[in-house]
Design a protein around this motif. Structure first.
Motif: not given
Ligand SMILES: [Cu+2]
Length: 125
Positions: A41-42, A66, A71-72, A89, A108
């Motif tokens: 998970t970002g 994300s 956003e990642h 996102p 990232c």
């Protein structure tokens, strides 16, 4: 008349059964084929959770989620900075990359995110 119709129905059923059997053989055998190899998970705080990942060498599927606001992406530095997957996102996306055994750095590549700490280690065995 009646007996002949019955024969045709039986013959048709056998053909259908044979075809169905072939189809089942093709569909089976991938019990966990849909499972992501690694899941990460970002976060909105610009970090990877977890930031230590491990996977078996070969085709590695990365599932990136994300959090709500940002956003990642998931980029593997040693693989010529290949972007494996990007997640909008609040969404989860998956990507695949071929890696040999070794220790890799992922990060990232959204501007500012790596500098903020969005990087981690991927151990491939
Ligand atoms: Cu990011």
């Amino acid at each position: 008349m009646r007996a002949r119709t019955l024969t045709l129905i039986i013959a048709g059923s056998l053909m259908l059964a044979a075809c169905g059997g072939d189809g089942d053989d093709a569909g089976n055998g991938d019990g966990n084929g849909g499972e992501p190899t690694v899941s990460v998970t970002g976060t909105d705080a610009l970090a990877f959770d977890p930031d230590q990942l491990s996977a078996a060498a070969g085709s590695i599927t990365v599932e990136l989620t994300s959090e709500q606001a940002v956003e990642h992406t998931f980029v593997v530095e040693e693989a010529s900075d290949t972007e494996v997957v990007a997640a909008a996102p609040g969404e989860t996306s998956t990507g695949t990359i071929e890696l040999e055994a070794g220790s890799y750095t992922f990060y990232c590549d959204v501007p500012g995110h790596r500098e903020a700490g969005m990087e981690g280690t991927l151990e491939v065995e």
